[in-house]
Design a protein around this motif. Structure first.
Motif, short mmCIF file in Angstrom:
data_model
loop_
_atom_site.label_atom_id
_atom_site.label_comp_id
_atom_site.label_asym_id
_atom_site.label_seq_id
_atom_site.Cartn_x
_atom_site.Cartn_y
_atom_site.Cartn_z
N ILE A 120 0.91 -1.30 0.12
CA ILE A 120 0.25 0.27 -0.32
C ILE A 120 1.10 1.28 -0.07
O ILE A 120 2.10 1.30 0.72
CB ILE A 120 -0.53 0.17 1.84
CG1 ILE A 120 -0.06 -0.44 2.66
CG2 ILE A 120 -1.74 -1.26 1.25
CD1 ILE A 120 -0.14 1.04 3.57
N LEU A 121 0.39 2.44 -0.79
CA LEU A 121 0.99 3.03 -0.58
C LEU A 121 -0.13 4.05 0.36
O LEU A 121 -0.47 4.73 0.16
CB LEU A 121 1.57 3.96 -2.13
CG LEU A 121 2.09 5.60 -1.77
CD1 LEU A 121 3.35 5.57 -0.36
CD2 LEU A 121 2.74 6.40 -3.03
N GLY A 129 5.09 4.03 3.00
CA GLY A 129 4.88 2.87 1.71
C GLY A 129 5.13 1.69 2.34
O GLY A 129 6.24 1.71 2.89
N TYR A 130 4.44 0.75 2.34
CA TYR A 130 4.59 -0.48 3.01
C TYR A 130 3.62 -1.62 2.38
O TYR A 130 3.45 -1.88 1.65
CB TYR A 130 3.84 -0.09 4.41
CG TYR A 130 3.93 -1.70 5.23
CD1 TYR A 130 4.94 -1.30 6.59
CD2 TYR A 130 3.09 -2.83 5.21
CE1 TYR A 130 4.91 -2.22 7.17
CE2 TYR A 130 2.77 -3.65 6.05
CZ TYR A 130 4.08 -3.56 7.66
OH TYR A 130 4.41 -4.38 8.46
N GLY A 131 4.71 -3.06 2.37
CA GLY A 131 4.36 -4.21 2.03
C GLY A 131 4.79 -5.15 2.90
O GLY A 131 5.67 -5.03 3.07
N MET A 236 8.35 6.40 -4.62
CA MET A 236 7.63 5.73 -3.81
C MET A 236 7.26 4.50 -4.16
O MET A 236 7.29 3.26 -3.37
CB MET A 236 6.67 6.18 -2.85
CG MET A 236 7.57 7.84 -1.76
SD MET A 236 6.45 8.26 -0.17
CE MET A 236 6.10 7.52 0.77
N LEU A 237 6.35 4.51 -5.14
CA LEU A 237 5.46 3.81 -5.64
C LEU A 237 6.81 2.88 -6.57
O LEU A 237 6.39 1.32 -6.24
CB LEU A 237 4.66 3.75 -6.76
CG LEU A 237 3.44 4.36 -6.25
CD1 LEU A 237 2.93 4.58 -7.28
CD2 LEU A 237 2.45 3.19 -5.67
N ALA A 249 -1.78 -1.24 -3.39
CA ALA A 249 -3.14 -0.26 -3.41
C ALA A 249 -3.63 1.25 -2.42
O ALA A 249 -2.34 1.58 -1.70
CB ALA A 249 -4.07 -0.73 -2.53
N LEU A 250 -3.95 2.42 -3.25
CA LEU A 250 -3.52 3.25 -2.36
C LEU A 250 -4.82 3.48 -1.45
O LEU A 250 -5.69 3.11 -1.65
CB LEU A 250 -3.82 4.88 -3.81
CG LEU A 250 -2.34 4.62 -4.95
CD1 LEU A 250 -3.52 6.32 -5.95
CD2 LEU A 250 -1.57 5.07 -4.54
#
Length: 309
Positions: A120-121, A129-131, A236-237, A249-250
């Motif tokens: 997600i951002l 930003g995290y995944g 960031m993406l 996902a935003l």
């Protein structure tokens, strides 16, 4: 009441939101209170969490006596420091159980429906930003307003104030937006400095939304600031993708404004979100969510797809 309850709480820089579901995932109640940012103090954050928990139960028709039957998952903004996490976990809370994570983690759980691969951002008052890659976390940014939070409404807001102040001195070009901002301070740079000395990120974020409004009117300065914001969000993406997170996902209350300014090649990384951060916190607490109807994520509008407090 015999059955357990599951509450998800999303504590952010602007507010703290709670949601209550039963064992079957049925929505029972929701509430909102003030900011619950870890960097503003763990005790203050705990007070807001307790407040929103009581208000959420009240909205569902329950009293505080059922807190002991309620399993709670909490995600807090800026909960990066290990000592802060430990302090929150050592809280003598009134709940049946408590699990604590960052706001980014619960947003990711919600955004991908507990899938252990996805990211997600968050673009709100702050940004992050995290995944998850096979359940292992990946973090990009999110280190707070002072040194990080690029592409957030607070950072766009402070840039707008700086630009307006400099434009009054003739350093940068004047525009309708810079005139409007300076008029809000009586065309006094001294008044702006005094205000900024006590302003918080949510205060600056309000001016970020002023920028969005003027960008829609094609104000040249506002459009420059939003283009810079879009470039930062795109970076960031790309940083998430470089780390192996390719389904993003935003989320966040500034995401809708930033999306049109993203660099085109980065939009291929975007996917609709399934649930929001509060439902992610319910998953963290051990609860379940109601099944999505077929095509639900494709049919949702932007705020339903990407909304996050």
């Amino acid at each position: 009441m015999a059955n357990s309850l599951y509450m998800g709480i999303d504590g952010g820089g602007s507010n703290c939101r709670g949601r209550l579901r039963d064992e079957d995932g049925t929505l029972l109640g929701e509430a909102i209170s003030g900011p619950a940012n870890a960097r503003n103090g763990i005790l203050a954050a705990q007070e807001q969490v307790a407040k929103v928990a009581r208000e959420t139960l009240k909205d569902a028709g329950f009293g505080a006596e059922v807190l002991g039957q309620t399993h709670v998952g909490i995600g807090l903004a800026e909960l990066h420091i290990s000592a802060d996490k430990e302090a929150f976990r050592n809280w003598e809370h009134p709940f049946a159980s408590l699990r604590v994570a960052s706001d980014a983690h619960i947003a990711c759980l919600g955004g991908h429906g507990n899938d252990q691969d996805g990211g997600i951002l968050i673009l709100g008052t702050g940004s992050c930003g995290y995944g998850l890659i096979k359940g292992q976390p990946v973090n990009v940014g999110g280190w707070g307003f002072e040194l990080s939070d690029m592409a957030s409404s607070a950072q766009v807001g402070i840039q707008a104030l700086r630009f307006a102040m400099a434009a009054l001195d003739g350093i940068y070009e004047v525009s309708p937006m810079t005139d409007h901002i300076m008029a809000m301070f009586g065309d006094s740079q001294e008044e702006m400095v005094l205000w900024a000395s006590t302003a918080t990120p949510p205060d600056f974020a309000g001016y970020g939304h002023v920028v969005v409004n003027f960008a829609e009117r094609e104000d040249p300065v506002a459009m420059k600031l939003m283009a810079d914001c879009g470039s930062q969000a795109s970076a960031m993406l790309r940083a998430l993708a470089w780390r192996g997170v390719n389904r993003i996902a935003l989320m966040g209350n500034f995401a809708e404004a930033v999306e049109p300014w993203l660099e085109v090649e980065t939009t291929t990384l975007l996917v609709p979100r399934l649930h929001d951060a509060r439902d992610g916190a319910i998953l963290l607490a051990g609860g379940t969510l109601p099944p999505l109807e077929p095509g639900h994520e494709q049919d949702m509008g932007y705020k339903e797809r990407y909304g996050h407090g």
